[in-house]
Design an enzyme around this catalytic site. Structure first.
Site, short mmCIF file in Angstrom:
data_model
loop_
_atom_site.label_atom_id
_atom_site.label_comp_id
_atom_site.label_asym_id
_atom_site.label_seq_id
_atom_site.Cartn_x
_atom_site.Cartn_y
_atom_site.Cartn_z
N GLY A 54 0.77 -1.24 0.00
CA GLY A 54 0.00 0.00 0.00
C GLY A 54 0.80 1.29 0.00
O GLY A 54 0.36 2.30 -0.54
N ASP A 113 -5.33 1.48 10.48
CA ASP A 113 -6.76 1.21 10.68
C ASP A 113 -6.95 0.71 12.11
O ASP A 113 -7.14 1.50 13.03
CB ASP A 113 -7.20 0.20 9.62
CG ASP A 113 -8.67 -0.15 9.68
OD1 ASP A 113 -9.44 0.58 10.31
OD2 ASP A 113 -9.07 -1.17 9.10
N PHE A 162 -14.07 2.39 4.20
CA PHE A 162 -13.08 1.71 3.36
C PHE A 162 -12.72 2.61 2.18
O PHE A 162 -13.59 3.05 1.43
CB PHE A 162 -13.62 0.37 2.87
CG PHE A 162 -12.52 -0.50 2.35
CD1 PHE A 162 -11.72 -1.23 3.21
CD2 PHE A 162 -12.27 -0.57 0.99
CE1 PHE A 162 -10.68 -2.01 2.73
CE2 PHE A 162 -11.23 -1.35 0.49
CZ PHE A 162 -10.44 -2.07 1.37
N VAL A 163 -11.43 2.91 2.05
CA VAL A 163 -10.99 3.82 0.99
C VAL A 163 -10.04 3.11 0.02
O VAL A 163 -9.37 2.15 0.38
CB VAL A 163 -10.30 5.08 1.58
CG1 VAL A 163 -11.29 5.94 2.34
CG2 VAL A 163 -9.13 4.70 2.48
N ARG A 175 -5.27 0.61 -6.92
CA ARG A 175 -4.13 1.32 -6.30
C ARG A 175 -3.71 2.50 -7.17
O ARG A 175 -3.15 3.47 -6.69
CB ARG A 175 -2.92 0.39 -6.15
CG ARG A 175 -3.13 -0.75 -5.18
CD ARG A 175 -1.80 -1.46 -4.94
NE ARG A 175 -1.97 -2.78 -4.37
CZ ARG A 175 -2.12 -3.04 -3.07
NH1 ARG A 175 -2.13 -2.07 -2.20
NH2 ARG A 175 -2.25 -4.29 -2.65
P1 IMP Z 1 -4.41 -2.33 10.41
O1 IMP Z 1 -3.42 -3.41 10.73
O2 IMP Z 1 -5.81 -2.70 10.81
O3 IMP Z 1 -4.00 -0.97 10.97
O4 IMP Z 1 -4.51 -2.22 8.84
C1 IMP Z 1 -3.46 -1.86 8.09
C2 IMP Z 1 -3.55 -2.37 6.67
O5 IMP Z 1 -4.88 -2.72 6.27
C3 IMP Z 1 -3.13 -1.26 5.77
O6 IMP Z 1 -1.73 -1.25 5.59
C4 IMP Z 1 -3.92 -1.53 4.51
O7 IMP Z 1 -3.21 -2.38 3.67
C5 IMP Z 1 -5.18 -2.22 4.98
N1 IMP Z 1 -6.33 -1.28 5.09
C6 IMP Z 1 -6.89 -0.78 6.20
N2 IMP Z 1 -7.91 0.05 5.92
C7 IMP Z 1 -7.99 0.09 4.59
C8 IMP Z 1 -8.85 0.80 3.66
O8 IMP Z 1 -9.75 1.59 4.01
N3 IMP Z 1 -8.62 0.58 2.34
C9 IMP Z 1 -7.64 -0.25 1.87
N4 IMP Z 1 -6.82 -0.93 2.69
C10 IMP Z 1 -6.99 -0.76 4.04
#
Ligand code: IMP
Length: 184
Positions: A54, A113, A162-163, A175
């Site tokens: 990402g 997130d 979700f973005v 992407r």
């Molecule tokens: P976390 O471990 O829950 O903080 O999520 C981190 C990873 O989840 C990010 O590096 C993204 O790859 C993916 N992610 C979280 N939210 C989104 C979103 O809204 N869109 C796309 N990918 C997301």
């Protein structure tokens, strides 16, 4: 039979997705972050580590706004699979190559997130004894985060939706959207 519309076309040309952050706004904010990091890291020659997949677009734009010497490396982790919800488990798919003991490390995430990924990275990198460890994330969802980790540089705080775009995917596509869109 007419060719099926791509998700990209639906997002950009048909107003199918709502724009959250325009490319102009993104560029302005990255300028500011670059200036701030330039000031904070002068003389330290940091290693900037991007979290794949990402962060690759954000990282590419960010380092070109940083006006000191930097090294770059990448780590690849996964917590989502192809779903919109985190699987709750982080796996490392590619490790860094750089030697980071005694170095100033700046980790670059696309989005925080739940904070699960950044917690995983904090544990991993702390164990490698860097001189300092800081975090920059393009996007931050304050209402979703469950970790109390302090993110040093945040591009934008966004609602818990979700973005996609500017590096962020849904099922590995979108992407390449130049702006950030909310996917309903
Ligand atoms: P976390 O471990 O829950 O903080 O999520 C981190 C990873 O989840 C990010 O590096 C993204 O790859 C993916 N992610 C979280 N939210 C989104 C979103 O809204 N869109 C796309 N990918 C997301």
């Amino acid at each position: 039979m007419p060719a099926q519309k791509s998700e990209f076309e639906k997002a950009v040309y048909e107003g199918g997705f709502r724009v959250l952050l325009t490319k102009e706004l993104i560029a302005m904010r990255i300028d500011e972050l670059g200036q701030q990091i330039t000031r904070d890291y002068r003389g330290l020659e940091p290693i900037i580590i991007g979290v794949l997949n990402g962060a690759f677009i954000f990282m590419a734009d960010l380092i070109r706004r940083i006006e000191i010497d930097v090294e770059v490396d990448f780590i690849k982790i996964s917590s989502y699979g192809d779903a919109k919800m985190t699987s709750g488990q982080v796996v490392m798919l590619k490790d860094i190559n750089a030697e980071i003991a005694g170095r100033h490390v700046l980790l670059v995430e696309d989005i925080v997130d739940t904070g699960l990924s950044i917690e995983f990275l904090r544990r991993k990198f702390t164990a490698l004894n860097p001189a300092s460890l800081k975090y920059v994330t393009f996007l931050f969802k304050p209402d979703s985060v469950k970790s109390d980790i302090r993110i040093d540089y945040v591009g934008f705080e966004i609602p818990s939706e979700f973005v996609v775009g500017y590096g962020l995917d849904h099922k590995q596509i979108l992407r390449n959207l130049p702006a950030v869109y909310i996917m309903d």
